[in-house]
Write a protein that holds these residues in place. Structure first.
Motif, PDB file in Angstrom:
ATOM      1  N   PRO A 171      37.739   0.730  11.084  1.00 23.59           N
ATOM      2  CA  PRO A 171      37.536   0.937  12.529  1.00 23.59           C
ATOM      3  C   PRO A 171      37.084  -0.347  13.207  1.00 23.59           C
ATOM      4  O   PRO A 171      36.527  -1.252  12.583  1.00 23.59           O
ATOM      5  N   ILE A 172      37.332  -0.423  14.523  1.00 26.85           N
ATOM      6  CA  ILE A 172      36.966  -1.609  15.311  1.00 26.85           C
ATOM      7  C   ILE A 172      35.602  -1.339  15.933  1.00 26.85           C
ATOM      8  O   ILE A 172      35.447  -0.436  16.761  1.00 26.85           O
ATOM      9  N   VAL A 173      34.604  -2.124  15.528  1.00 26.63           N
ATOM     10  CA  VAL A 173      33.205  -1.840  15.848  1.00 26.63           C
ATOM     11  C   VAL A 173      32.725  -2.688  17.013  1.00 26.63           C
ATOM     12  O   VAL A 173      32.987  -3.894  17.081  1.00 26.63           O
ATOM     13  N   ASN A 174      32.008  -2.052  17.925  1.00 24.10           N
ATOM     14  CA  ASN A 174      31.401  -2.713  19.078  1.00 24.10           C
ATOM     15  C   ASN A 174      30.160  -3.480  18.616  1.00 24.10           C
ATOM     16  O   ASN A 174      29.197  -2.897  18.145  1.00 24.10           O
ATOM     17  N   ASP A 175      30.189  -4.802  18.783  1.00 25.60           N
ATOM     18  CA  ASP A 175      29.071  -5.636  18.339  1.00 25.60           C
ATOM     19  C   ASP A 175      27.954  -5.763  19.370  1.00 25.60           C
ATOM     20  O   ASP A 175      26.782  -5.902  19.009  1.00 25.60           O
ATOM     21  N   SER A 176      28.306  -5.745  20.659  1.00 27.93           N
ATOM     22  CA  SER A 176      27.292  -6.140  21.644  1.00 27.93           C
ATOM     23  C   SER A 176      27.356  -5.418  22.978  1.00 27.93           C
ATOM     24  O   SER A 176      26.427  -5.545  23.779  1.00 27.93           O
ATOM     25  N   VAL A 177      28.404  -4.663  23.249  1.00 27.56           N
ATOM     26  CA  VAL A 177      28.579  -4.113  24.588  1.00 27.56           C
ATOM     27  C   VAL A 177      27.678  -2.903  24.789  1.00 27.56           C
ATOM     28  O   VAL A 177      27.766  -1.907  24.063  1.00 27.56           O
ATOM     29  N   ASP A 178      26.802  -2.992  25.786  1.00 27.07           N
ATOM     30  CA  ASP A 178      25.960  -1.876  26.188  1.00 27.07           C
ATOM     31  C   ASP A 178      26.208  -1.654  27.674  1.00 27.07           C
ATOM     32  O   ASP A 178      25.938  -2.534  28.502  1.00 27.07           O
ATOM     33  N   ILE A 179      26.721  -0.517  28.037  1.00 26.74           N
ATOM     34  CA  ILE A 179      27.163  -0.283  29.410  1.00 26.74           C
ATOM     35  C   ILE A 179      26.001  -0.075  30.369  1.00 26.74           C
ATOM     36  O   ILE A 179      26.120  -0.264  31.572  1.00 26.74           O
TER      37      ILE A 179
ATOM     38  N   ASN B 278      21.025   1.329  34.726  1.00 21.71           N
ATOM     39  CA  ASN B 278      22.126   1.218  35.679  1.00 21.71           C
ATOM     40  C   ASN B 278      23.427   0.911  34.950  1.00 21.71           C
ATOM     41  O   ASN B 278      23.447   0.194  33.952  1.00 21.71           O
ATOM     42  N   LEU B 279      24.529   1.433  35.455  1.00 23.34           N
ATOM     43  CA  LEU B 279      25.833   1.233  34.847  1.00 23.34           C
ATOM     44  C   LEU B 279      26.309  -0.191  35.103  1.00 23.34           C
ATOM     45  O   LEU B 279      26.410  -0.629  36.256  1.00 23.34           O
ATOM     46  N   LEU B 280      26.598  -0.924  34.002  1.00 22.31           N
ATOM     47  CA  LEU B 280      27.057  -2.303  34.136  1.00 22.31           C
ATOM     48  C   LEU B 280      28.547  -2.382  34.416  1.00 22.31           C
ATOM     49  O   LEU B 280      29.019  -3.322  35.045  1.00 22.31           O
ATOM     50  N   VAL B 281      29.310  -1.433  33.891  1.00 25.21           N
ATOM     51  CA  VAL B 281      30.747  -1.410  34.129  1.00 25.21           C
ATOM     52  C   VAL B 281      31.029  -0.366  35.189  1.00 25.21           C
ATOM     53  O   VAL B 281      30.852   0.822  34.976  1.00 25.21           O
ATOM     54  N   ASP B 282      31.434  -0.805  36.367  1.00 28.31           N
ATOM     55  CA  ASP B 282      31.671   0.109  37.475  1.00 28.31           C
ATOM     56  C   ASP B 282      32.854  -0.405  38.271  1.00 28.31           C
ATOM     57  O   ASP B 282      32.738  -1.374  39.006  1.00 28.31           O
ATOM     58  N   CYS B 283      34.011   0.211  38.089  1.00 34.26           N
ATOM     59  CA  CYS B 283      35.215  -0.256  38.757  1.00 34.26           C
ATOM     60  C   CYS B 283      35.608   0.633  39.923  1.00 34.26           C
ATOM     61  O   CYS B 283      36.749   0.629  40.357  1.00 34.26           O
ATOM     62  N   ARG B 284      34.694   1.414  40.407  1.00 27.20           N
ATOM     63  CA  ARG B 284      34.996   2.180  41.603  1.00 27.20           C
ATOM     64  C   ARG B 284      35.136   1.232  42.800  1.00 27.20           C
ATOM     65  O   ARG B 284      34.681   0.092  42.742  1.00 27.20           O
TER      66      ARG B 284
ATOM     67  N   SER C 208      28.917  16.729  21.474  1.00 28.46           N
ATOM     68  CA  SER C 208      27.897  17.380  22.297  1.00 28.46           C
ATOM     69  C   SER C 208      26.483  17.066  21.830  1.00 28.46           C
ATOM     70  O   SER C 208      25.509  17.374  22.527  1.00 28.46           O
ATOM     71  N   SER C 209      26.330  16.445  20.653  1.00 29.98           N
ATOM     72  CA  SER C 209      24.995  16.170  20.130  1.00 29.98           C
ATOM     73  C   SER C 209      24.355  14.929  20.744  1.00 29.98           C
ATOM     74  O   SER C 209      23.168  14.686  20.545  1.00 29.98           O
ATOM     75  N   VAL C 210      25.125  14.123  21.480  1.00 27.50           N
ATOM     76  CA  VAL C 210      24.574  12.923  22.105  1.00 27.50           C
ATOM     77  C   VAL C 210      24.595  13.089  23.620  1.00 27.50           C
ATOM     78  O   VAL C 210      25.516  13.684  24.178  1.00 27.50           O
ATOM     79  N   ARG C 211      23.577  12.568  24.264  1.00 24.83           N
ATOM     80  CA  ARG C 211      23.480  12.693  25.723  1.00 24.83           C
ATOM     81  C   ARG C 211      24.122  11.512  26.418  1.00 24.83           C
ATOM     82  O   ARG C 211      24.770  11.673  27.451  1.00 24.83           O
ATOM     83  N   ASP C 212      23.911  10.311  25.889  1.00 19.97           N
ATOM     84  CA  ASP C 212      24.461   9.105  26.496  1.00 19.97           C
ATOM     85  C   ASP C 212      25.939   8.992  26.108  1.00 19.97           C
ATOM     86  O   ASP C 212      26.271   8.787  24.947  1.00 19.97           O
ATOM     87  N   LYS C 213      26.825   9.125  27.066  1.00 20.65           N
ATOM     88  CA  LYS C 213      28.255   9.102  26.786  1.00 20.65           C
ATOM     89  C   LYS C 213      28.880   7.718  26.962  1.00 20.65           C
ATOM     90  O   LYS C 213      30.076   7.557  26.772  1.00 20.65           O
ATOM     91  N   THR C 214      28.073   6.712  27.321  1.00 17.94           N
ATOM     92  CA  THR C 214      28.616   5.378  27.562  1.00 17.94           C
ATOM     93  C   THR C 214      28.692   4.596  26.246  1.00 17.94           C
ATOM     94  O   THR C 214      28.219   5.034  25.203  1.00 17.94           O
ATOM     95  N   TRP C 215      29.310   3.401  26.321  1.00 21.92           N
ATOM     96  CA  TRP C 215      29.426   2.533  25.146  1.00 21.92           C
ATOM     97  C   TRP C 215      28.073   1.956  24.773  1.00 21.92           C
ATOM     98  O   TRP C 215      27.285   1.561  25.629  1.00 21.92           O
ATOM     99  N   ASN C 216      27.820   1.876  23.471  1.00 21.52           N
ATOM    100  CA  ASN C 216      26.601   1.281  22.939  1.00 21.52           C
ATOM    101  C   ASN C 216      26.950   0.433  21.724  1.00 21.52           C
ATOM    102  O   ASN C 216      27.936   0.714  21.032  1.00 21.52           O
TER     103      ASN C 216
END
Length: 408
Positions: free
Chosen positions: A124-132, A138-144, A309-317
């Motif tokens: 699998p391709i693992v996220n090394d550093s991205v925390d949204i 506050n959300l760091l990635v926001d393309c609205r 459903s067991s995790v509350r934070d749905k963003t990238w970590n």
């Protein structure tokens, strides 16, 4: 008191007095296991209940007595460790089937072997550093649609698509290969089938009943015949190693490799036609090609977390991952071998099916495929099985086992 030796063969133990070994030899041998496999005949549709309803041997990785008791007791095969793997015992059963008019149809196998921990993910391709989320939540990635005071569009955070943000993990899936040789001497050519817990097993059809409009892209194929069976990778070996049969295989790269890292290509998505994420496939290790979504800098939510459903934070970590393969339905000869595995209570159960005689299409009367060993009732063959424990090199392998298709 005579001395004795303790000999371990897999999980079997024998205590042998040094003077009592047969034929005068003082070298201990392995216990005499029945390592020949007999495939017995059975109707393709079983009619053995009082109500006479159809009961097929369903490829779902969950063997039941009504399906497999007709095969008799399993052959217990002593598997020897290869590449640093372990010795173990594998149970193997087989039946071959005929239709209501007596014509031969297919051969089925059931393989069962111990494995303390299943491995479904393959590199699998693992996220090394991205925390949204930042330190304040506050959300760091926001393309609205956002603009600054001058009317310029404010771009999103592109950390998700930087090669330096990801790496490919070395962990691998559980695998099995089955080799069937042309005759009782173990001669080439040989069929070679590969099953992977993450690359071939979950590639099964989507139901047009559950998912409206499933089908135009081809992902509903086989939904009524063995609807939960995947497709083993079909290969052919003339003695120089296995070569893939013609057709598209079930798995494709889901990443782009760069000199300074790797970036996932796609993530699991509903698509515009579905009511459930990834069309019901397990998002933790599958990206289904038919509803995959291109990963962009604006994708703040991790589909695996959305589906958990067991995790509350749905963003990238950091530590999150994306499967490194996208799954798609195979074509041509790669449709020949159906299989489904199921891991339960420390043991893999793998059910396999292939037509005894394979042809170039569904049209009756065409010649058998030249890249397959054609199986005939009454003939003797050799078969060899290899299982890999979360590796492509470390595993356990059988000897060449006699394989007999017993006539009716």
């Amino acid at each position: 008191m005579p001395r004795s030796s303790i000999v371990r063969a897999g999980i079997l133990f024998a205590v042998l007095p040094w003077f009592a070994i047969s034929c005068g030899t003082k070298t201990a041998t392995e216990p005499g296991l029945n390592q020949s496999v007999t495939s017995v005949s059975a109707p393709e549709q079983f009619l053995n209940s009082a109500q006479q309803e159809h009961r097929e041997l369903i490829l779902d990785g969950r063997p039941t007595p009504i399906e497999w008791n007709i095969a008799g007791p399993p052959a217990y095969v002593l598997m020897h460790g290869i590449g640093g793997g372990r010795d173990l015992l594998l149970a193997m059963r087989s039946v071959w089937t005929y239709d209501r008019f007596g014509a031969p149809v297919a051969v089925y196998f059931l393989f069962q072997w111990p494995d303390g921990t299943p491995s479904f993910l393959d590199h699998p391709i693992v996220n090394d550093s991205v925390d949204i989320l930042d330190d304040l939540g506050n959300l760091l990635v926001d393309c609205r649609a956002r603009t600054d005071t001058l009317g310029n569009i404010i771009p999103g955070n592109d950390a998700l698509i930087r090669p330096t943000s990801w790496h490919r993990s070395p962990i691998e899936e559980d695998q099995m290969t089955v080799e069937i040789f042309s005759d009782s001497l173990g001669s080439y050519p040989a069929d070679n089938w590969r099953w992977g817990a993450g690359t071939t097993d979950p590639c099964f059809s989507s139901s047009t009943i559950e998912f409206q409009n499933a089908g135009p892209d081809g992902d509903s194929r086989g939904q009524f015949t063995h609807p939960v069976a995947g497709f083993m990778e079909d290969r052919y070996d003339i003695g120089n190693g296995p070569v893939r049969d013609q057709g598209r295989i079930t798995y494709q790269y889901n990443y782009t490799q760069y000199s300074n890292g790797v970036v996932p290509d796609s993530i699991a998505s509903k698509g515009f036609r579905d009511t459930r994420l990834n069309r019901g496939k397990p998002t933790s290790y599958v990206v289904w090609s038919y509803v995959a979504k291109r990963l962009t800098e604006c994708d703040s939510l991790n589909p695996i977390r959305i589906d958990d459903s067991s995790v509350r934070d749905k963003t990238w970590n950091p530590g999150d991952y994306v499967p490194s393969w996208k799954l798609i339905f195979p074509t041509e000869s790669q449709l020949d071998v159906l299989a489904r595995g199921n891991w339960l209570a420390g043991k893999w159960n793998l059910e396999v099916r292939r037509n005894l005689t394979t042809v170039d299409s569904l049209t009756i009367g065409l010649p058998p495929r030249p890249d397959d060993v054609q199986l005939v009732a009454g003939r003797h063959y050799k078969v060899r099985v290899t299982v890999y424990d979360a590796s492509s090199t470390k595993g356990s392998q059988s000897i060449l086992l006699p394989f007999y298709l017993k006539p009716r």
